[in-house]
Design a protein around this motif. Structure first.
Motif, PDB file in Angstrom:
ATOM      1  N   ILE A 242       0.879  11.212   7.441  1.00  0.00           N
ATOM      2  CA  ILE A 242      -0.483  11.548   6.695  1.00  0.00           C
ATOM      3  C   ILE A 242      -0.484  10.501   5.520  1.00  0.00           C
ATOM      4  O   ILE A 242      -1.717   9.920   5.540  1.00  0.00           O
ATOM      5  CB  ILE A 242      -0.156  13.011   5.933  1.00  0.00           C
ATOM      6  CG1 ILE A 242      -0.057  13.944   7.101  1.00  0.00           C
ATOM      7  CG2 ILE A 242      -1.508  13.044   5.246  1.00  0.00           C
ATOM      8  CD1 ILE A 242       0.217  15.380   6.603  1.00  0.00           C
ATOM      9  N   PHE A 243       0.545   9.890   5.099  1.00  0.00           N
ATOM     10  CA  PHE A 243       0.342   8.933   3.875  1.00  0.00           C
ATOM     11  C   PHE A 243       0.890   7.508   4.461  1.00  0.00           C
ATOM     12  O   PHE A 243       0.925   6.456   3.536  1.00  0.00           O
ATOM     13  CB  PHE A 243       1.461   9.582   2.746  1.00  0.00           C
ATOM     14  CG  PHE A 243       1.168  10.760   2.415  1.00  0.00           C
ATOM     15  CD1 PHE A 243      -0.108  11.015   1.632  1.00  0.00           C
ATOM     16  CD2 PHE A 243       2.059  11.759   2.552  1.00  0.00           C
ATOM     17  CE1 PHE A 243      -0.126  12.466   1.345  1.00  0.00           C
ATOM     18  CE2 PHE A 243       1.869  13.137   2.170  1.00  0.00           C
ATOM     19  CZ  PHE A 243       0.833  13.386   1.511  1.00  0.00           C
ATOM     20  N   GLN A 244       0.533   7.281   5.492  1.00  0.00           N
ATOM     21  CA  GLN A 244       0.691   5.873   6.005  1.00  0.00           C
ATOM     22  C   GLN A 244      -0.290   5.327   6.891  1.00  0.00           C
ATOM     23  O   GLN A 244      -0.634   6.148   7.775  1.00  0.00           O
ATOM     24  CB  GLN A 244       2.277   5.898   6.781  1.00  0.00           C
ATOM     25  CG  GLN A 244       3.565   6.236   6.031  1.00  0.00           C
ATOM     26  CD  GLN A 244       4.572   6.013   6.765  1.00  0.00           C
ATOM     27  OE1 GLN A 244       4.669   6.484   8.005  1.00  0.00           O
ATOM     28  NE2 GLN A 244       5.577   5.059   6.404  1.00  0.00           N
ATOM     29  N   LEU A 245      -0.717   4.226   6.531  1.00  0.00           N
ATOM     30  CA  LEU A 245      -1.817   3.463   7.292  1.00  0.00           C
ATOM     31  C   LEU A 245      -1.118   2.599   8.732  1.00  0.00           C
ATOM     32  O   LEU A 245       0.153   2.305   8.629  1.00  0.00           O
ATOM     33  CB  LEU A 245      -2.496   2.658   6.673  1.00  0.00           C
ATOM     34  CG  LEU A 245      -3.357   3.296   5.347  1.00  0.00           C
ATOM     35  CD1 LEU A 245      -3.906   2.205   4.790  1.00  0.00           C
ATOM     36  CD2 LEU A 245      -4.248   3.940   5.871  1.00  0.00           C
ATOM     37  N   ASP A 246      -2.122   2.503   9.657  1.00  0.00           N
ATOM     38  CA  ASP A 246      -1.616   1.700  10.805  1.00  0.00           C
ATOM     39  C   ASP A 246      -1.304   0.121  10.362  1.00  0.00           C
ATOM     40  O   ASP A 246      -2.112  -0.331   9.533  1.00  0.00           O
ATOM     41  CB  ASP A 246      -2.543   1.959  11.899  1.00  0.00           C
ATOM     42  CG  ASP A 246      -2.437   3.238  12.662  1.00  0.00           C
ATOM     43  OD1 ASP A 246      -1.501   3.899  12.364  1.00  0.00           O
ATOM     44  OD2 ASP A 246      -3.481   3.483  13.301  1.00  0.00           O
ATOM     45  N   VAL A 247      -0.281  -0.414  10.913  1.00  0.00           N
ATOM     46  CA  VAL A 247      -0.110  -1.865  10.373  1.00  0.00           C
ATOM     47  C   VAL A 247      -1.274  -2.568  11.309  1.00  0.00           C
ATOM     48  O   VAL A 247      -1.216  -2.500  12.721  1.00  0.00           O
ATOM     49  CB  VAL A 247       1.160  -2.325  11.121  1.00  0.00           C
ATOM     50  CG1 VAL A 247       1.151  -3.761  10.717  1.00  0.00           C
ATOM     51  CG2 VAL A 247       2.218  -1.372  10.191  1.00  0.00           C
ATOM     52  N   THR A 248      -2.050  -3.453  10.498  1.00  0.00           N
ATOM     53  CA  THR A 248      -2.910  -4.011  11.163  1.00  0.00           C
ATOM     54  C   THR A 248      -3.006  -5.805  10.983  1.00  0.00           C
ATOM     55  O   THR A 248      -2.441  -6.054  10.140  1.00  0.00           O
ATOM     56  CB  THR A 248      -4.490  -3.611  10.771  1.00  0.00           C
ATOM     57  OG1 THR A 248      -4.635  -3.980   9.599  1.00  0.00           O
ATOM     58  CG2 THR A 248      -4.666  -2.348  11.097  1.00  0.00           C
ATOM     59  N   GLU A 249      -3.667  -6.623  11.941  1.00  0.00           N
ATOM     60  CA  GLU A 249      -4.176  -7.937  11.738  1.00  0.00           C
ATOM     61  C   GLU A 249      -5.447  -8.033  12.124  1.00  0.00           C
ATOM     62  O   GLU A 249      -5.825  -7.680  13.204  1.00  0.00           O
ATOM     63  CB  GLU A 249      -3.062  -8.862  12.579  1.00  0.00           C
ATOM     64  CG  GLU A 249      -3.351 -10.201  12.413  1.00  0.00           C
ATOM     65  CD  GLU A 249      -2.559 -11.337  12.955  1.00  0.00           C
ATOM     66  OE1 GLU A 249      -2.638 -12.413  13.020  1.00  0.00           O
ATOM     67  OE2 GLU A 249      -1.783 -10.574  13.992  1.00  0.00           O
ATOM     68  N   GLN A 250      -6.182  -8.631  11.209  1.00  0.00           N
ATOM     69  CA  GLN A 250      -7.830  -8.599  11.344  1.00  0.00           C
ATOM     70  C   GLN A 250      -8.057 -10.074  12.040  1.00  0.00           C
ATOM     71  O   GLN A 250      -7.617 -11.024  11.595  1.00  0.00           O
ATOM     72  CB  GLN A 250      -8.374  -8.427  10.255  1.00  0.00           C
ATOM     73  CG  GLN A 250      -9.701  -8.284  10.197  1.00  0.00           C
ATOM     74  CD  GLN A 250     -10.542  -7.938   8.934  1.00  0.00           C
ATOM     75  OE1 GLN A 250     -10.165  -6.723   8.369  1.00  0.00           O
ATOM     76  NE2 GLN A 250     -11.513  -8.657   8.487  1.00  0.00           N
ATOM     77  N   LEU A 251      -9.097  -9.837  12.875  1.00  0.00           N
ATOM     78  CA  LEU A 251      -9.479 -11.063  13.484  1.00  0.00           C
ATOM     79  C   LEU A 251     -11.203 -11.362  13.552  1.00  0.00           C
ATOM     80  O   LEU A 251     -11.558  -9.937  13.866  1.00  0.00           O
ATOM     81  CB  LEU A 251      -8.977 -11.469  14.744  1.00  0.00           C
ATOM     82  CG  LEU A 251      -7.347 -11.485  15.071  1.00  0.00           C
ATOM     83  CD1 LEU A 251      -6.726 -10.404  15.509  1.00  0.00           C
ATOM     84  CD2 LEU A 251      -7.033 -12.807  15.984  1.00  0.00           C
ATOM     85  N   TYR A 252     -11.760 -12.197  13.507  1.00  0.00           N
ATOM     86  CA  TYR A 252     -13.261 -12.323  13.486  1.00  0.00           C
ATOM     87  C   TYR A 252     -13.544 -13.242  14.676  1.00  0.00           C
ATOM     88  O   TYR A 252     -13.320 -14.334  14.524  1.00  0.00           O
ATOM     89  CB  TYR A 252     -13.939 -12.588  12.233  1.00  0.00           C
ATOM     90  CG  TYR A 252     -15.507 -12.582  12.224  1.00  0.00           C
ATOM     91  CD1 TYR A 252     -16.014 -11.363  12.228  1.00  0.00           C
ATOM     92  CD2 TYR A 252     -16.061 -13.523  12.528  1.00  0.00           C
ATOM     93  CE1 TYR A 252     -17.437 -11.093  12.205  1.00  0.00           C
ATOM     94  CE2 TYR A 252     -17.448 -13.624  12.759  1.00  0.00           C
ATOM     95  CZ  TYR A 252     -18.242 -12.228  12.613  1.00  0.00           C
ATOM     96  OH  TYR A 252     -19.504 -12.326  12.748  1.00  0.00           O
ATOM     97  N   PHE A 253     -14.441 -12.718  15.735  1.00  0.00           N
ATOM     98  CA  PHE A 253     -14.859 -13.604  16.808  1.00  0.00           C
ATOM     99  C   PHE A 253     -16.226 -13.943  16.434  1.00  0.00           C
ATOM    100  O   PHE A 253     -17.146 -13.134  16.161  1.00  0.00           O
ATOM    101  CB  PHE A 253     -14.743 -12.720  18.152  1.00  0.00           C
ATOM    102  CG  PHE A 253     -13.329 -12.410  18.575  1.00  0.00           C
ATOM    103  CD1 PHE A 253     -12.122 -13.077  17.914  1.00  0.00           C
ATOM    104  CD2 PHE A 253     -13.137 -11.995  19.777  1.00  0.00           C
ATOM    105  CE1 PHE A 253     -10.952 -12.587  18.316  1.00  0.00           C
ATOM    106  CE2 PHE A 253     -11.851 -11.659  20.518  1.00  0.00           C
ATOM    107  CZ  PHE A 253     -10.645 -12.017  19.620  1.00  0.00           C
TER     108      PHE A 253
END
Length: 318
Positions: A107-118
């Motif tokens: 509940i208190f943890q966000l998914d680990v992400t890496e952001q990219l813009y195409f």
């Protein structure tokens, strides 16, 4: 308490989100993106997510790892702690924000992400002549990173994807791995040359011009020439060992034959002198006198024949 929870969410989101990458892609083409993750997340689900307005909380999951959904394929490689995303038949409406994501339960943890813009266009501002290169150990490979006029004076780098260690134009880098040389023509492209390749050089790299990046995958194969030399050396060694074993066997066999011949010679020499036996049977012919009694006659008549044996040694002629 509610505000405190919001702050915690925000901090965790900042810590778990990597720097955004920007890519300019060719319409009708394809692209493969490497998404690295910590080994502690090997058993977690991975997915590829999209939203045109860069809002992760509202993004649409396009595909999970090891599945293909439409034009998107996601493949997990746990041994390398990364998953790759391949998008095919790119169109201009594919322009937008994407995320490499590792699902974190809690509940208190966000998914680990890496952001990219195409940015998908018919004339990409930054591209490469080859998205994938391959070379044998000890050999060389080269990649041309192309850029438009607007990027002629931008900072140019060749960066390794795992740790974002970068090589800059105009310098030669020699390390425990290959030697890297980067040269820029100042007009349309800069060239990356990697020589003395080692297996540890294999992996993902990025051509970086200003704030735009393009991924390139490098494969390093085994040196076939070295392998041939090893095979020939092993074959020669085995042949030599076989020759020595055969020679020793022949020598041992010859020794046995010599001993046998010696015994035969000794036997022949021992039997070179033959012994012949002559057996002569003789009866007693004692002459009776007139004064012999009848009893004496009877006794003489009952005498057994006498046998005489003569041994004669005859030496064989050589």
């Amino acid at each position: 308490m509610q505000y405190l929870l919001i702050v915690i969410f925000f901090v965790q989101g900042i810590e778990r989100t990597w720097t955004e990458k920007k890519l300019t892609l060719q319409t009708g083409g394809s692209v493969t993106i490497p998404c690295h993750y910590d080994r502690g997340f090997i058993q977690h689900k991975k997915y590829w997510c999209y939203h045109d307005k860069a809002a992760f909380n509202y993004c649409s999951i396009l595909a999970y790892a090891n599945t293909t959904e439409g034009k998107v394929t996601v493949t997990d490689n746990p041994a390398q702690s990364l998953f790759t995303v391949t998008m095919r038949d790119l169109e201009e409406d594919h322009t937008g924000t994407y995320w490499c994501a590792v699902e974190i339960e809690g509940i208190f943890q966000l998914d680990v992400t890496e952001q990219l813009y195409f940015t998908v266009t018919s004339a990409p501002a930054v591209s490469v002549n080859r998205n994938s290169v391959s070379g044998e150990e000890g050999s060389s490979v080269s990649v041309q990173c192309l850029y438009s006029a607007a990027y002629q004076n931008k900072h140019k780098q060749w960066c390794r994807s795992t740790d974002w260690s970068c090589y800059t134009v105009g310098r030669t880098y020699t390390s425990q791995n290959s030697t890297v040389w980067i040269s820029d023509d100042g007009k349309t492209f800069f060239k990356v040359e990697m020589s003395g390749l080692k297996k540890s050089d294999a992996g993902w790299y990025w051509c970086s011009v200003g704030d735009v990046q393009v991924p390139v995958h490098l494969t390093v194969t085994e040196d076939t020439g070295h392998r041939t030399v090893v095979v020939l050396t092993v074959f020669a060694g085995l042949t030599l060992l076989a020759g020595v074993a055969f020679w020793m066997w022949r020598r041992k066999r010859g020794s046995r034959q010599s001993e046998s011949q010696k015994r035969n010679t000794e036997w022949e020499q021992h039997n070179a002198e033959l012994s012949y036996s002559s057996v002569i049977f003789k009866e007693s012919k004692k002459k009776l006198g007139q004064r012999d009694t009848e009893a004496q006659q009877t006794s003489l008549q009952s005498e057994e024949p006498v046998t005489y044996s003569t041994l004669t040694n005859v030496k064989q002629s050589p």
